[in-house]
Design a protein around this motif. Structure first.
Motif, PDB file in Angstrom:
ATOM      1  N   VAL A   1       0.855  -1.186   0.000  1.00 27.55           N
ATOM      2  CA  VAL A   1       0.000   0.000   0.000  1.00 27.55           C
ATOM      3  C   VAL A   1       0.883   1.224   0.000  1.00 27.55           C
ATOM      4  O   VAL A   1       1.316   1.701   1.014  1.00 27.55           O
ATOM      5  CB  VAL A   1      -0.931   0.004   1.224  1.00 27.55           C
TER       6      VAL A   1
ATOM      7  N   THR B   1       1.693   4.842  -2.520  1.00 26.13           N
ATOM      8  CA  THR B   1       1.434   5.593  -3.743  1.00 26.13           C
ATOM      9  C   THR B   1       2.562   5.366  -4.737  1.00 26.13           C
ATOM     10  O   THR B   1       2.368   5.317  -5.925  1.00 26.13           O
ATOM     11  CB  THR B   1       1.327   7.081  -3.440  1.00 26.13           C
ATOM     12  N   ALA B   2       3.786   5.241  -4.211  1.00 26.44           N
ATOM     13  CA  ALA B   2       4.924   5.027  -5.099  1.00 26.44           C
ATOM     14  C   ALA B   2       4.775   3.703  -5.835  1.00 26.44           C
ATOM     15  O   ALA B   2       5.151   3.573  -6.989  1.00 26.44           O
ATOM     16  CB  ALA B   2       6.218   5.041  -4.304  1.00 26.44           C
TER      17      ALA B   2
ATOM     18  N   ASN C   1       2.084   2.206  -6.951  1.00 24.24           N
ATOM     19  CA  ASN C   1       1.219   2.269  -8.109  1.00 24.24           C
ATOM     20  C   ASN C   1       1.741   3.227  -9.153  1.00 24.24           C
ATOM     21  O   ASN C   1       1.421   3.087 -10.324  1.00 24.24           O
ATOM     22  CB  ASN C   1      -0.195   2.632  -7.675  1.00 24.24           C
ATOM     23  N   GLU C   2       2.560   4.181  -8.746  1.00 25.59           N
ATOM     24  CA  GLU C   2       3.170   5.045  -9.756  1.00 25.59           C
ATOM     25  C   GLU C   2       4.108   4.242 -10.614  1.00 25.59           C
ATOM     26  O   GLU C   2       4.311   4.528 -11.776  1.00 25.59           O
ATOM     27  CB  GLU C   2       3.915   6.186  -9.089  1.00 25.59           C
TER      28      GLU C   2
ATOM     29  N   TYR D   1      -5.811   7.089 -15.002  1.00 24.78           N
ATOM     30  CA  TYR D   1      -4.988   6.481 -16.038  1.00 24.78           C
ATOM     31  C   TYR D   1      -5.596   6.821 -17.396  1.00 24.78           C
ATOM     32  O   TYR D   1      -6.809   6.998 -17.526  1.00 24.78           O
ATOM     33  CB  TYR D   1      -4.951   4.956 -15.889  1.00 24.78           C
TER      34      TYR D   1
ATOM     35  N   LEU E   1      -0.207   6.268 -16.326  1.00 21.91           N
ATOM     36  CA  LEU E   1      -0.628   7.095 -15.207  1.00 21.91           C
ATOM     37  C   LEU E   1      -0.653   8.566 -15.599  1.00 21.91           C
ATOM     38  O   LEU E   1       0.341   9.100 -16.092  1.00 21.91           O
ATOM     39  CB  LEU E   1       0.308   6.884 -14.019  1.00 21.91           C
TER      40      LEU E   1
ATOM     41  N   THR F   1      -4.799  -2.529  -1.039  1.00 22.14           N
ATOM     42  CA  THR F   1      -3.512  -3.245  -0.884  1.00 22.14           C
ATOM     43  C   THR F   1      -2.597  -2.869  -2.035  1.00 22.14           C
ATOM     44  O   THR F   1      -2.322  -1.711  -2.242  1.00 22.14           O
ATOM     45  CB  THR F   1      -3.700  -4.770  -0.773  1.00 22.14           C
TER      46      THR F   1
END
Lengths: 119, 111
Positions: A100, A102-103, A105-106, B36, B46, B96
Motif C-alpha cells: 500500500v 502511492t509510489a 502504483n506510480e 490512467y 498514469l 492493498t
C-alpha cells in the motif's frame, strides 16, 4: 522508456480450448499482475505474482486460470478451458515494489493488452 | 470495500473546450486515487494521483484533478482540449497493492 510487452495483441479461440497469453515484464521488476476488462465493464484485478508464487487472486481467478513465470523473463496467463464469458481485454502489469504505497502504483507499468475472443 | 464510479462512458468536446471527466469514489478509509489514460493500441499510462498531500493534483499533458472529500469526487479536468487527448480514461483507487478501476470514459475531441 522500458515497457511491458504482451503477445498476441488479438487471440481468437473456440470455447473449451486452452489459451496462453504472454507477457514480458520490465526486466528488473519483481511483481507481476494480470487484469482484464470485459467490453463495457470495469478493468478488474485477476492475480498478483511474486517470488514464483501467487500473492493475491480475485474470485474471478478460479481453477481454470493459472499463471507462470517459466523462464525468468516471460509471465504467462493460461486459461485451461475457455468460456464465452472469458472474452475480454487482458492486461499484464509489472512493478519493482508492492504494498500500500502511492509510489508502488506510480511504478506500475501496463502492457497494451491482449484482446481475447472466445467463439 | 472500495470502488470508483465514472459517470458517462463517452464524452465529446470541441478542440479548445474544457474537458471534465467525472469520478466518484467510495471508501471506508482515506483513499489513494488515480487517473490512467489509454491511447489506442497502448497500455494504461498514469496521468496523476492523489496522495492526501494536496487536494488539487496536477498531472501530465495539462490535466489536473481535485479531491473533494465532501463530494467523494475526484474529477479530471483540462482547460483546453487537444485532438491528441482523444483516448480512454480510467479512474482508480488502491486496495492493498491492487487497483480498483472504474468502467472508463472515452473522450472524443472534434476539430
Amino acid at each position: 522508456e522500458p515497457e511491458v510487452t504482451q503477445t498476441p495483441s488479438h487471440q481468437v479461440t473456440q470455447m473449451g480450448q486452452e489459451v496462453i497469453l504472454r507477457c514480458v515484464p520490465i526486466s528488473n521488476h519483481l511483481y507481476f499482475y494480470w487484469y482484464r476488462q470485459i467490453l463495457g465493464q470495469k478493468v478488474e484485478f485477476l492475480v498478483s505474482f511474486y517470488n514464483n508464487e501467487i500473492s493475491e487472486k480475485s474470485e474471478i481467478f478460479d481453477d481454470q486460470f493459472s499463471v507462470e513465470r517459466p523462464d525468468g523473463s516471460n509471465f504467462t496467463l493460461k486459461i485451461r478451458s475457455t468460456k464465452l464469458e472469458d472474452s475480454a481485454m487482458y492486461f499484464c502489469a509489472s512493478s519493482v515494489t508492492a504494498g500500500v504505497s502511492t509510489a508502488t502504483n506510480e511504478k506500475l507499468f501496463f502492457g497494451s493488452g491482449t484482446q481475447l475472443s472466445v467463439l | 470495500a472500495q470502488s470508483v464510479t465514472q459517470l458517462g462512458s463517452h464524452v465529446s468536446v470541441s478542440e479548445g473546450a474544457l474537458v471534465l471527466l467525472r469520478c466518484n469514489y467510495s471508501s471506508s478509509v482515506p483513499p489513494y486515487l488515480f487517473w490512467y489514460v489509454q491511447y489506442p493500441n497502448q497500455g494504461l499510462q498514469l496521468l496523476l494521483k492523489y496522495t492526501s498531500a494536496a487536494t488539487l493534483v496536477k498531472g501530465i499533458n495539462g490535466f489536473e484533478a481535485e479531491f473533494k472529500k465532501s463530494e467523494t469526487s475526484f474529477h479530471l479536468t483540462k482547460p483546453s482540449a487537444h485532438m491528441s487527448d482523444a483516448a480512454e480514461y480510467f479512474c482508480a483507487v488502491t486496495v492493498t497493492d491492487k487497483l480498483i478501476f472504474g468502467t472508463g470514459t472515452r473522450l472524443q475531441v472534434f476539430p
